[in-house]
Each structure stands twice: as structure tokens, then as C-alpha cells.
Scaffold this active site. Structure first.
Site, PDB file in Angstrom:
ATOM      1  N   SER A  53       0.824  -1.181   0.039  1.00 54.50           N
ATOM      2  CA  SER A  53      -0.171   0.015  -0.045  1.00 54.50           C
ATOM      3  C   SER A  53       0.914   1.406   0.102  1.00 54.50           C
ATOM      4  CB  SER A  53      -0.914  -0.046   1.270  1.00 54.50           C
ATOM      5  OG  SER A  53      -1.748  -1.058   1.059  1.00 54.50           O
TER       6      SER A  53
HETATM    7  N1  SAM Z   1      -0.429  -5.189   3.982  1.00 52.29           N
HETATM    8  C1  SAM Z   1       0.372  -5.679   2.725  1.00 52.29           C
HETATM    9  C2  SAM Z   1       1.878  -5.202   2.762  1.00 52.29           C
HETATM   10  O1  SAM Z   1       2.158  -4.196   3.686  1.00 52.29           O
HETATM   11  O2  SAM Z   1       2.496  -5.489   1.769  1.00 52.29           O
HETATM   12  C3  SAM Z   1      -0.563  -5.505   1.535  1.00 52.29           C
HETATM   13  C4  SAM Z   1      -1.572  -6.255   1.474  1.00 52.29           C
HETATM   14  S1  SAM Z   1      -2.011  -6.552  -0.313  1.00 52.29           S
HETATM   15  C5  SAM Z   1      -2.744  -4.807  -0.555  1.00 52.29           C
HETATM   16  C6  SAM Z   1      -3.391  -7.461   0.110  1.00 52.29           C
HETATM   17  C7  SAM Z   1      -2.857  -9.032   0.324  1.00 52.29           C
HETATM   18  O3  SAM Z   1      -4.062  -9.763   1.058  1.00 52.29           O
HETATM   19  C8  SAM Z   1      -2.313  -9.789  -0.845  1.00 52.29           C
HETATM   20  O4  SAM Z   1      -0.913 -10.025  -0.346  1.00 52.29           O
HETATM   21  C9  SAM Z   1      -3.378 -10.986  -0.921  1.00 52.29           C
HETATM   22  O5  SAM Z   1      -2.800 -12.265  -1.171  1.00 52.29           O
HETATM   23  C10 SAM Z   1      -3.928 -11.100   0.554  1.00 52.29           C
HETATM   24  N2  SAM Z   1      -5.310 -11.743   0.721  1.00 52.29           N
HETATM   25  C11 SAM Z   1      -6.481 -11.693  -0.307  1.00 52.29           C
HETATM   26  N3  SAM Z   1      -7.385 -12.281   0.342  1.00 52.29           N
HETATM   27  C12 SAM Z   1      -7.080 -13.079   1.368  1.00 52.29           C
HETATM   28  C13 SAM Z   1      -7.525 -13.752   2.220  1.00 52.29           C
HETATM   29  N4  SAM Z   1      -8.868 -14.378   2.363  1.00 52.29           N
HETATM   30  N5  SAM Z   1      -6.623 -14.145   3.344  1.00 52.29           N
HETATM   31  C14 SAM Z   1      -5.412 -13.608   3.694  1.00 52.29           C
HETATM   32  N6  SAM Z   1      -4.857 -12.956   2.827  1.00 52.29           N
HETATM   33  C15 SAM Z   1      -5.749 -12.464   1.771  1.00 52.29           C
END
Ligand code: SAM
Length: 222
Positions: free
Chosen positions: A66
Site C-alpha cells: 500500500s
Molecule cells: N499489507 C500488505 C503490505 O504491507 O504489503 C499489503 C497487502 S495487499 C494490498 C493484500 C494482501 O491480501 C495480498 O497479499 C493478498 O494475497 C492477501 N489476501 C487476499 N485475500 C486474502 C485472504 N482471504 N486471506 C489472507 N490474505 C488474503
């Protein structure tokens, strides 16, 4: 180490002053945590030079780290305290996790994509962060063995708040989650008060989807 280069520290201090403090983030602990974590360590090497840009960046597997401002806003909304146990859904690069690990007692983080989780775990080791528990799986189900949590942060977009997450929120605890459709969402902050959950909204955001039977299924864009 790359993160300790004087030029990088200068860029990080400038990011905190202009992109965060300059845009209304006031929590000193949040600002200090974001000044201490080398964002370039959480990016693919070819993007390290862009680490302090005012932007989200790709981290592989179709996911993103983000924008620093959004990390700051969500962390400030969560307001983790030193003795708190915090749950994060969507480890991604691990950058937000590392910030939380500087602020809370223990961080539980869940990621659904194995490659991203392995890379994030390696970064936590390199940074000497020992107060992080990781799990591969669907974070929408929460982490019942670690509950209740004083803070829960979801860093992917959901059409609503998954019920297991509110159930695992401690009295007085806060839950921060982007809620909306696939194109855009609003940042929703829920706090468990003595008479139930109190909701406030903190503006528009755009996140990748939370993929789960409790949120978005893969079909719409598969
Ligand atoms: N907080 C992270 C960072 O600092 O890099 C960015 C997160 S990214 C915007 C969203 C993440 O959520 C992705 O890595 C994606 O694979 C994960 N994600 C999506 N659905 C998910 C789920 N049901 N459970 C766990 N992770 C999930």
C-alpha cells in the site's frame, strides 16, 4: 545493509515528514515506527529505488504494497498499544506487519499466497522481528486460537465485515477494513464498545480484493 544507507534514511525521514505528518498523521508512535522500517526491503529489488514514492507498488503475484499514507492512516486508526495483540489479514510484503510489530506486543498475520508469505517471513527474520506469528490460509476466518485481539486490520477489500473477525475483537478493540465493491471502498473502523460495535468511516480507498467465501470469490475476474 541496504536499509541503513544514509540516503535511504534521508528519503524515509522525508516520506514521514511530507507524506504522513504533512497530511495529518499525528500519532508519534506511528510516525516513529514508519521512520524505522526500511520500505525498500519489502519490494522486489528492481523497485527498491521507488520505495519512498507516494504510491502503492507491485510486489508480485498480482498484489501490491500500500501507499505509505494509507499504511499510516490505517495504523493510526487501529492505534495499537504496547501490550496489544493484533491480527492482520493480508500479509503481502510484510511491510504493514513490520510496522505493527514495532507498536504492539504480538502480531498475528495471515496470507493466502504461499510465495508472498515465505518472502515476508524472510524479511521478518532479517529485521530481527520475533513478535510475529504467521499463517497461510483464509484470513477472513480470523485466528481463533489467538483471539481476542485488541486490534484487527484487513489490508484487502471486502464487500462487508466478515463475522468471524468481529467475533474475535476484544472489548474496546478496533477493527479497520476497506469495505465496498471491487472498484472502490471506504475505510471502515469498528470499535467494540460496552453497548456493541460503533462504526466510523474514514474516506475512500482502493485495495485488491479479500478472496474468500466470506468476501469476494475469484470468479468475477478469473
Ligand atoms: N499489507 C500488505 C503490505 O504491507 O504489503 C499489503 C497487502 S495487499 C494490498 C493484500 C494482501 O491480501 C495480498 O497479499 C493478498 O494475497 C492477501 N489476501 C487476499 N485475500 C486474502 C485472504 N482471504 N486471506 C489472507 N490474505 C488474503
Amino acid at each position: 545493509m541496504r536499509g541503513l544507507a544514509p540516503e535511504t534514511r534521508r528519503l524515509r525521514r522525508r516520506m514521514v515528514a511530507s507524506q504522513l505528518a504533512g497530511r495529518g498523521i499525528r500519532n508519534c508512535r506511528v510516525l516513529a515506527a514508519m521512520a524505522s522500517v526500511p520500505r525498500e526491503w519489502f519490494l522486489p529489488p528492481h523497485l527498491a529505488a521507488e520505495a519512498y514514492d507516494d504510491a502503492p507498488l507491485p510486489i508480485g503475484s498480482g498484489q501490491t504494497i500500500s501507499q505509505p499514507l494509507i499504511v499510516g492512516l490505517m495504523t493510526e486508526a487501529l492505534a495499537p498499544r504496547r501490550h496489544d495483540r493484533v491480527l492482520e489479514i493480508g500479509t503481502g510484503s510484510g511491510y504493514q506487519t513490520a510496522i505493527l510489530a514495532r507498536l504492539a506486543d504480538r502480531v498475528y498475520t495471515i496470507e493466502r499466497l504461499p510465495d508472498l508469505l515465505v518472502e515476508a517471513e524472510e524479511r521478518f527474520r532479517r529485521l530481527g522481528l520475533t513478535n510475529i506469528e504467521t499463517r497461510l490460509g483464509d484470513g477472513a476466518a480470523g485466528w481463533s486460537e489467538g483471539a481476542p485481539f485488541q486490534g484487527i486490520i484487513v489490508t484487502a477489500a471486502a464487500p462487508g465485515v466478515p463475522a468471524p473477525l468481529t467475533e474475535q475483537l476484544a472489548p474496546g478493540g478496533r477493527l479497520v477494513i476497506p469495505v465496498g465493491d471491487l472498484a472502490s471502498q471506504e475505510l471502515v473502523i469498528l470499535q467494540r464498545g460496552s453497548t456493541g460495535l460503533v462504526e466510523r468511516r474514514a474516506g475512500g480507498v482502493r485495495f485488491v480484493p479479500l478472496i474468500s467465501r466470506l468476501a469476494f470469490t475469484e470468479e468475477p475476474w478469473a
